[in-house]
Design an enzyme around this catalytic site. Structure first.
Site, PDB file in Angstrom:
ATOM      1  N   CYS A   1     -65.723  -5.387  32.694  1.00 52.37           N
ATOM      2  CA  CYS A   1     -65.787  -6.412  33.720  1.00 52.37           C
ATOM      3  C   CYS A   1     -67.223  -6.428  34.248  1.00 52.37           C
ATOM      4  O   CYS A   1     -67.907  -5.418  34.213  1.00 52.37           O
ATOM      5  CB  CYS A   1     -64.861  -6.190  34.915  1.00 52.37           C
ATOM      6  SG  CYS A   1     -63.127  -6.115  34.490  1.00 52.37           S
TER       7      CYS A   1
ATOM      8  N   ARG B   1     -69.410  -8.210  28.958  1.00 55.71           N
ATOM      9  CA  ARG B   1     -68.547  -7.196  29.579  1.00 55.71           C
ATOM     10  C   ARG B   1     -67.079  -7.624  29.628  1.00 55.71           C
ATOM     11  O   ARG B   1     -66.220  -6.877  30.090  1.00 55.71           O
ATOM     12  CB  ARG B   1     -69.034  -6.889  31.002  1.00 55.71           C
ATOM     13  CG  ARG B   1     -70.475  -6.420  31.041  1.00 55.71           C
ATOM     14  CD  ARG B   1     -70.933  -6.209  32.461  1.00 55.71           C
ATOM     15  NE  ARG B   1     -70.372  -5.002  33.024  1.00 55.71           N
ATOM     16  CZ  ARG B   1     -70.904  -3.798  32.906  1.00 55.71           C
ATOM     17  NH1 ARG B   1     -72.020  -3.648  32.243  1.00 55.71           N
ATOM     18  NH2 ARG B   1     -70.328  -2.754  33.446  1.00 55.71           N
TER      19      ARG B   1
ATOM     20  N   TRP C   1     -62.406  -8.184  31.959  1.00 60.42           N
ATOM     21  CA  TRP C   1     -61.753  -7.675  30.759  1.00 60.42           C
ATOM     22  C   TRP C   1     -60.488  -7.001  31.278  1.00 60.42           C
ATOM     23  O   TRP C   1     -60.551  -6.001  31.995  1.00 60.42           O
ATOM     24  CB  TRP C   1     -62.641  -6.676  30.027  1.00 60.42           C
ATOM     25  CG  TRP C   1     -62.035  -6.215  28.741  1.00 60.42           C
ATOM     26  CD1 TRP C   1     -62.053  -6.868  27.554  1.00 60.42           C
ATOM     27  CD2 TRP C   1     -61.318  -4.995  28.518  1.00 60.42           C
ATOM     28  NE1 TRP C   1     -61.379  -6.128  26.597  1.00 60.42           N
ATOM     29  CE2 TRP C   1     -60.924  -4.973  27.166  1.00 60.42           C
ATOM     30  CE3 TRP C   1     -60.968  -3.914  29.331  1.00 60.42           C
ATOM     31  CZ2 TRP C   1     -60.191  -3.914  26.608  1.00 60.42           C
ATOM     32  CZ3 TRP C   1     -60.249  -2.866  28.777  1.00 60.42           C
ATOM     33  CH2 TRP C   1     -59.871  -2.877  27.416  1.00 60.42           C
TER      34      TRP C   1
ATOM     35  N   ASN D   1     -65.077  -3.684  39.247  1.00 61.06           N
ATOM     36  CA  ASN D   1     -65.179  -3.234  37.853  1.00 61.06           C
ATOM     37  C   ASN D   1     -64.746  -1.774  37.841  1.00 61.06           C
ATOM     38  O   ASN D   1     -65.302  -0.967  38.584  1.00 61.06           O
ATOM     39  CB  ASN D   1     -66.637  -3.376  37.373  1.00 61.06           C
ATOM     40  CG  ASN D   1     -66.903  -2.629  36.086  1.00 61.06           C
ATOM     41  OD1 ASN D   1     -66.033  -2.534  35.228  1.00 61.06           O
ATOM     42  ND2 ASN D   1     -68.096  -2.097  35.946  1.00 61.06           N
ATOM     43  N   GLY D   2     -63.741  -1.448  37.006  1.00 67.41           N
ATOM     44  CA  GLY D   2     -63.262  -0.063  36.953  1.00 67.41           C
ATOM     45  C   GLY D   2     -61.755  -0.016  36.999  1.00 67.41           C
ATOM     46  O   GLY D   2     -61.090  -1.029  36.743  1.00 67.41           O
TER      47      GLY D   2
ATOM     48  N   GLU E   1     -67.086   1.469   9.097  1.00 69.38           N
ATOM     49  CA  GLU E   1     -67.798   0.451   9.881  1.00 69.38           C
ATOM     50  C   GLU E   1     -67.582  -0.942   9.286  1.00 69.38           C
ATOM     51  O   GLU E   1     -67.399  -1.916  10.021  1.00 69.38           O
ATOM     52  CB  GLU E   1     -69.289   0.820   9.959  1.00 69.38           C
ATOM     53  CG  GLU E   1     -70.179  -0.170  10.687  1.00 69.38           C
ATOM     54  CD  GLU E   1     -69.812  -0.432  12.142  1.00 69.38           C
ATOM     55  OE1 GLU E   1     -68.976   0.283  12.720  1.00 69.38           O
ATOM     56  OE2 GLU E   1     -70.353  -1.410  12.698  1.00 69.38           O
TER      57      GLU E   1
ATOM     58  N   LYS F   1     -65.882  -3.944  11.410  1.00 72.05           N
ATOM     59  CA  LYS F   1     -66.490  -5.272  11.617  1.00 72.05           C
ATOM     60  C   LYS F   1     -65.487  -6.363  11.271  1.00 72.05           C
ATOM     61  O   LYS F   1     -65.328  -7.327  11.991  1.00 72.05           O
ATOM     62  CB  LYS F   1     -67.739  -5.464  10.759  1.00 72.05           C
ATOM     63  CG  LYS F   1     -69.018  -4.781  11.161  1.00 72.05           C
ATOM     64  CD  LYS F   1     -69.569  -5.155  12.506  1.00 72.05           C
ATOM     65  CE  LYS F   1     -68.991  -4.292  13.547  1.00 72.05           C
ATOM     66  NZ  LYS F   1     -69.530  -3.489  14.421  1.00 72.05           N
TER      67      LYS F   1
ATOM     68  N   GLU G   1     -62.578  -6.532  13.825  1.00 71.28           N
ATOM     69  CA  GLU G   1     -63.008  -6.993  15.140  1.00 71.28           C
ATOM     70  C   GLU G   1     -63.109  -8.507  15.220  1.00 71.28           C
ATOM     71  O   GLU G   1     -62.699  -9.093  16.209  1.00 71.28           O
ATOM     72  CB  GLU G   1     -64.408  -6.436  15.474  1.00 71.28           C
ATOM     73  CG  GLU G   1     -64.431  -5.029  15.974  1.00 71.28           C
ATOM     74  CD  GLU G   1     -65.855  -4.579  16.310  1.00 71.28           C
ATOM     75  OE1 GLU G   1     -66.073  -4.107  17.423  1.00 71.28           O
ATOM     76  OE2 GLU G   1     -66.744  -4.697  15.445  1.00 71.28           O
TER      77      GLU G   1
ATOM     78  N   HIS H   1     -53.473   9.690  -2.119  1.00 69.65           N
ATOM     79  CA  HIS H   1     -52.553  10.501  -1.324  1.00 69.65           C
ATOM     80  C   HIS H   1     -51.745   9.653  -0.338  1.00 69.65           C
ATOM     81  O   HIS H   1     -51.340  10.145   0.713  1.00 69.65           O
ATOM     82  CB  HIS H   1     -53.330  11.594  -0.570  1.00 69.65           C
ATOM     83  CG  HIS H   1     -54.030  12.554  -1.493  1.00 69.65           C
ATOM     84  ND1 HIS H   1     -53.344  13.416  -2.315  1.00 69.65           N
ATOM     85  CD2 HIS H   1     -55.344  12.749  -1.751  1.00 69.65           C
ATOM     86  CE1 HIS H   1     -54.217  14.122  -3.030  1.00 69.65           C
ATOM     87  NE2 HIS H   1     -55.432  13.727  -2.710  1.00 69.65           N
TER      88      HIS H   1
ATOM     89  N   LYS I   1     -68.036  -5.784  25.121  1.00 69.34           N
ATOM     90  CA  LYS I   1     -69.134  -5.056  24.503  1.00 69.34           C
ATOM     91  C   LYS I   1     -69.389  -3.721  25.183  1.00 69.34           C
ATOM     92  O   LYS I   1     -69.845  -2.768  24.562  1.00 69.34           O
ATOM     93  CB  LYS I   1     -70.397  -5.910  24.541  1.00 69.34           C
ATOM     94  CG  LYS I   1     -71.488  -5.322  23.687  1.00 69.34           C
ATOM     95  CD  LYS I   1     -72.436  -6.369  23.188  1.00 69.34           C
ATOM     96  CE  LYS I   1     -73.405  -5.777  22.200  1.00 69.34           C
ATOM     97  NZ  LYS I   1     -72.774  -5.379  20.932  1.00 69.34           N
TER      98      LYS I   1
HETATM   99  C1  G6P Z   1     -66.896  -1.328  22.564  1.00 68.40           C
HETATM  100  C2  G6P Z   1     -67.646  -2.337  21.719  1.00 68.40           C
HETATM  101  C3  G6P Z   1     -68.047  -1.691  20.393  1.00 68.40           C
HETATM  102  C4  G6P Z   1     -68.862  -0.432  20.651  1.00 68.40           C
HETATM  103  C5  G6P Z   1     -68.088   0.553  21.533  1.00 68.40           C
HETATM  104  C6  G6P Z   1     -68.965   1.705  21.983  1.00 68.40           C
HETATM  105  O1  G6P Z   1     -65.665  -1.064  22.015  1.00 68.40           O
HETATM  106  O2  G6P Z   1     -66.845  -3.469  21.487  1.00 68.40           O
HETATM  107  O3  G6P Z   1     -68.846  -2.617  19.656  1.00 68.40           O
HETATM  108  O4  G6P Z   1     -69.173   0.171  19.441  1.00 68.40           O
HETATM  109  O5  G6P Z   1     -67.645  -0.115  22.725  1.00 68.40           O
HETATM  110  O6  G6P Z   1     -69.976   1.191  22.816  1.00 68.40           O
HETATM  111  P1  G6P Z   1     -71.358   1.890  23.060  1.00 68.40           P
HETATM  112  O7  G6P Z   1     -72.067   0.970  24.003  1.00 68.40           O
HETATM  113  O8  G6P Z   1     -71.053   3.216  23.685  1.00 68.40           O
HETATM  114  O9  G6P Z   1     -72.041   2.026  21.764  1.00 68.40           O
END
Ligand code: G6P
Length: 614
Positions: A2, A27, A77, A103-104, A487, A491, A494, A510, A609
């Protein structure tokens, strides 16, 4: 997560709040809202969904709404309660005179709510935040002092919060406070700004200070008063923000994600700049303050991170173990913090975070710090909370990353790990000099190899289109590219919402092999090196179950055409550096599939993010 923003001064508050919220959209974007004092009345405007919905509401009555010169805003969020208008912030009390943005997470909100309901408060939302609005209102009724009301309220609140509060009866005043959530105050000419992050205020002022935990600030156009939770007066540590206002532009790209993928060659150059000067010179890492004797005596390294940063950390483990001969444990921060912290002063603890604000990682590094470990932080935000916990700080200089799906920051983290590993290896003399200079040379030419991949992106686009109707996707790899498989799958999940999973190729037989049939795409990350033949065999096993086979490879072997339906060829590279090249086509595959499916690439559903809650 947030984002919150506040303004008190002489300008049109709503413009500043909406601009600020736009820059805080990373955020969260489940809902948004503002509270303004218009004609001596606190009024709330809220909308579910994207910020544009709130802007549309404001625009309908702009001349009236823009009269206000004080206000607070929020972008959400959702944690407690669905992303509806009722649950959107700001929240208010029964009499509607208080407005609060938060926020929190208020952890004891259930008990507080019960108590407040018994005292006659009627709740309109399912949020934890609404308790704060009622609590502040009840404290204000007792004290007639907004700062005191907030101070008394925070004494009863447990959890994490950054809060901004206004009250109809206290003209032109914002009270803000925080505990374990970021908040800074910007100082202008007869005006103040409050925000979760710098981009929300940087176009107006560079003079600012960060609130520390349990501090409460009271702002009017002409005054600023800072106290702690025990009512002691404090002098703020005002600093000049080292930021330039940036026009966040897509520079002609359809999405920020595609632009950021294309920025990666320059990101690599930036990270290397000043640190890797020549292949026959040692790496310079001025930011690492751990002295050489201590580095020589390190017996263990622990790395904590979340999400994409965790995958960079996993690659880091391979590199450091290989070069430095030091055992490295990598753990998601959210797991690390809920078991016994076994670390000591001979352990280096590395926290990796793009934002530097991820709550779990902040807690993890604080726990390790309390045990005496040296804390090294790798972050894209040297001004973040995590950076302030660092004994050694390695800024990755990727520049602002707007797209929620991390791409260029991952690349910058990877390159930082190469530099750190080489730096330690040079001190420990744990690896052959020739091997190191070969790697340094490869790092220097890496940007050109990434550029080559980007120059042929249309081939990847075509291949991606062919797989865009798949419901599931499997990525396999071994060794140092196992994190690349994770990763690549992350991607894709996501931004396209396709159920994608990364496996170590050896584990396929397995269990996961049971899922394979002619509908399942299996992408093998087949980079030259010691596990090449093994992955090839595992790919044969998948082919024998009729899976649709895709290879991502730096091999020119024509025989691969028999085994694979599609082949994405990338420039040749050493195995150790291959994760930094192999990830680029996977980012593009995710991008093109999501784009083809018409998904919201830069702001995928349910994500944020920066995740500032545990
Ligand atoms: C969120 C974002 C991810 C990110 C993760 C860790 O889930 O959507 O893209 O990798 O947080 O964030 P940081 O800022 O600690 O890398």
């Amino acid at each position: 997560m947030c984002g919150i923003v506040g303004y008190v001064g002489n300008k049109k508050a709503v413009d500043i709040l909406l601009e600020g919220l736009t820059s805080l959209e990373y955020r969260g974007y489940d809902s948004s809202g503002v509270a303004l004092n218009i004609d001596n009345k606190v009024q709330l405007f809220k909308a579910a969904g994207k910020l544009q919905n709130l802007k549309d509401i404001v625009n309908k009555n702009y001349s009236e709404i823009s009269k206000s010169t004080i206000g607070i805003g929020h972008i959400r969020w959702a944690t407690h309660g669905a992303p509806t208008v009722e649950n959107a912030h700001p929240h208010s009390c029964n009499c509607g005179r208080v407005a609060v943005v938060h926020n929190g997470i208020i952890e004891n909100y259930k008990e507080l709510r019960e108590k407040l309901e018994k005292n006659g408060c009627t709740f309109r939302s399912q949020t934890d935040t609404e308790t704060v609005a009622h609590l502040v209102a009840s404290k204000f009724a007792q004290t007639q002092d907004l700062t005191e009301a907030v101070r008394l309220a925070t004494k009863e609140i447990e959890g994490a919060y950054a809060l901004c509060v206004i009250h109809q009866d206290v003209k032109n005043t914002i009270v803000a406070t925080r505990r374990n959530a970021p908040l800074l105050v910007g100082i202008g000419e007869k005006e103040y700004y409050v925000a979760s992050d710098v981009p929300a205020i940087i176009q107006y002022t560079k003079q600012a200070f960060y609130l520390d935990d349990n501090q409460i600030v009271t702002l009017t156009p002409d005054s600023m008063k800072l106290i702690d939770i025990e009512n002691n007066s404090i002098s703020p540590k005002i600093e000049t923000l080292p930021w330039e206002p940036v026009a966040l532009s897509k520079m002609g790209y359809k999405h920020f994600m595609l632009k950021e993928i294309h920025e990666q060659p320059d990101v690599v150059r930036n990270v290397l700049s000043g640190k890797l000067r020549a292949i026959d010179e040692n790496i310079t890492l001025n930011e690492v303050t751990l002295d050489k004797d201590k580095i020589k005596n390190l017996n263990r390294i622990q790395i904590v991170a979340c999400g994409t940063s965790l995958h960079a950390a996993m690659v880091g483990k391979y590199i450091i173990e290989d070069f430095c001969g030091i055992a490295v444990d990598v753990e998601p921060s959210s797991e690390y913090i809920y078991r016994k912290t076994i670390t000591d002063k001979n352990t280096l603890v590395i926290g990796v975070s793009q934002s530097g604000e991820t709550a779990d990682t902040i807690t993890a590094v604080r726990q390790a710090k309390s045990k005496g470990s040296h804390i090294l932080i790798i972050t894209n935000r040297p001004d973040s909370t995590m950076a302030r916990e660092a004994d050694s700080l390695v800024p990755v200089n990727a520049g602002i990353e707007v797209s929620v799906a991390a791409t260029k920051s991952y690349m910058a983290q990877l390159i930082s790990f190469y530099l750190i590993a080489i730096y330690i290896a040079e001190i420990k003399e744990s690896i052959d000099k020739k091997e190191l200079s070969d790697l340094k040379h490869e790092l220097i030419v890496l940007p050109q190899k990434i550029e080559k991949i980007l120059a042929h992106k249309e081939d990847i686009q075509k291949c991606s289109k062919a797989f865009s109707s798949s419901k599931d996707f499997i990525f396999i790899a071994r060794g140092i590219n196992f994190p690349t498989a994770l990763e690549g799958a992350l991607k894709l999940k996501e931004i396209s919402y396709i159920n994608a999973t990364g496996y170590t190729a050896g584990e396929l037989k397995h269990g996961p092999i049971a899922m394979l049939d002619e509908t399942m795409p299996v992408l093998s990350i087949l980079m030259s090196g010691k596990v090449y033949d093994k992955i090839l065999s595992n790919s044969e096993e998948a082919k024998a179950r009729n899976a649709r086979m895709i290879a991502l490879t730096d091999s020119v072997d024509e025989k691969l055409n028999e085994l694979f339906d599609n082949i994405i060829r990338i420039p040749e590279i050493s195995e150790i550096l291959s994760p930094a090249l192999a990830i680029v086509p996977l980012q593009l595959i995710a991008y093109y599939i999501a784009e083809f499916l018409g998904k919201d690439v830069d702001q995928p559903r349910n994500l944020a993010k920066s995740v500032t809650v545990e």
